[in-house]
Write a protein that holds these residues in place. Structure first.
Motif, short mmCIF file in Angstrom:
data_model
loop_
_atom_site.label_atom_id
_atom_site.label_comp_id
_atom_site.label_asym_id
_atom_site.label_seq_id
_atom_site.Cartn_x
_atom_site.Cartn_y
_atom_site.Cartn_z
N LYS A 1 32.54 31.06 30.89
CA LYS A 1 32.37 32.47 31.25
C LYS A 1 31.31 32.63 32.34
O LYS A 1 30.94 33.74 32.69
N LYS B 1 29.47 39.37 32.93
CA LYS B 1 30.31 38.17 32.97
C LYS B 1 31.15 38.03 31.71
O LYS B 1 32.31 37.61 31.77
N LYS C 1 34.19 40.29 31.80
CA LYS C 1 35.15 40.07 32.88
C LYS C 1 36.09 38.92 32.52
O LYS C 1 35.66 37.83 32.18
N ASP C 2 37.39 39.19 32.58
CA ASP C 2 38.40 38.15 32.38
C ASP C 2 39.75 38.74 32.74
O ASP C 2 39.99 39.93 32.52
N ASP C 3 40.62 37.93 33.30
CA ASP C 3 41.97 38.39 33.63
C ASP C 3 42.75 38.76 32.37
O ASP C 3 43.54 39.69 32.37
N GLU C 4 42.49 38.01 31.30
CA GLU C 4 43.14 38.26 30.02
C GLU C 4 42.30 39.26 29.22
O GLU C 4 41.15 38.98 28.90
N GLU C 5 42.87 40.39 28.90
CA GLU C 5 42.12 41.41 28.17
C GLU C 5 41.59 40.87 26.84
O GLU C 5 40.47 41.20 26.42
N GLU D 1 40.40 38.09 26.18
CA GLU D 1 39.25 37.20 26.39
C GLU D 1 37.99 37.96 26.82
O GLU D 1 36.94 37.36 26.98
N ARG D 2 38.10 39.26 27.00
CA ARG D 2 36.94 40.06 27.40
C ARG D 2 36.07 40.32 26.18
O ARG D 2 36.56 40.71 25.12
#
Length: 159
Positions: free
Chosen positions: A124, A71, A74-78, A80-81
Motif C-alpha cells: 500500500k 494511501k 487509495k486502490d483501484d479495487e474498492e 481493497e480500500r
C-alpha cells in the motif's frame, strides 16, 4: 495466500534520450519484515491507543498520519480500500490464514502473520512507521484474541 513482496526500484538519473534507463530490482532480504524495534512510536502513545476505544479514525492508530491514511484509502479495487480502523483490523485478521505447509492446515504463526501484514502495508506504499502500525494493531487485537501476537518472540538480549 501470501501478499506480494515489495521490490525496490532505482532509476538511473543520468539516462539520456540515447541511452536507456537502467532499472535495478532488489529482492526482499531476510531483514525485510516486521521488527518492533524499528517502531519510533513512544510507549506512552502506544499505551494510550491500547487503552482507548476504537473510533474508526485511521489517524488514531500510532504511525498513521494524513499521508498514510490517504494511501490506505487509495486502490483501484474498492474492496481493497481501507478508510477506517475497523477495516484495517479486518485486513489484519484476514491475513491470519492457514499454513499450507503444515500437516492438518494449522494457522500460520503469529510471526508469519505480522510479517504478512507488514508486507501488505508495504504494498500500500506505507513507508514510514510501518512496524509501529503493525505493532499497534497486533497488540490491540491480542487484548481480545490472546495469542494472535507474541511480543515475547521479539525480546532479545541483543540490542
Amino acid at each position: 495466500q501470501q501478499p506480494r513482496r515489495a521490490t525496490k526500484v532505482s532509476h538511473n538519473k543520468k539516462a539520456t534520450s540515447r541511452s536507456p534507463t537502467k532499472i535495478s530490482i532488489q529482492a526482499p532480504t531476510m531483514a525485510d519484515g516486521y521488527d518492533p524495534k524499528k517502531s519510533r512510536v513512544s510507549d506512552d502513545t502506544l499505551q494510550d491507543f491500547l487503552r482507548g476505544k476504537l473510533t474508526g479514525d485511521l489517524q488514531d492508530v500510532p504511525g498513521i498520519g494524513p499521508a498514510a491514511a490517504k494511501k490506505l484509502a487509495k486502490d483501484d479495487e474498492e474492496s481493497e480500500r481501507v478508510t477506517n480502523t475497523f477495516q484495517l483490523i479486518g485486513k489484519f485478521l484476514m491475513l491470519k490464514g492457514l499454513d499450507d505447509e503444515s500437516e492438518g492446515n494449522k494457522p500460520i504463526s503469529p510471526n508469519e502473520h505480522v510479517n504478512r501484514f507488514w508486507h501488505w502495508l508495504a504494498e500500500k506504499d506505507i513507508k514510514a512507521h510501518r512496524s509501529a502500525i503493525v505493532r499497534a494493531i497486533a497488540e490491540k487485537m491480542n487484548q481480545s484474541m490472546p495469542g494472535i501476537y507474541d511480543a515475547d518472540a521479539y525480546d532479545s538480549d541483543e540490542e
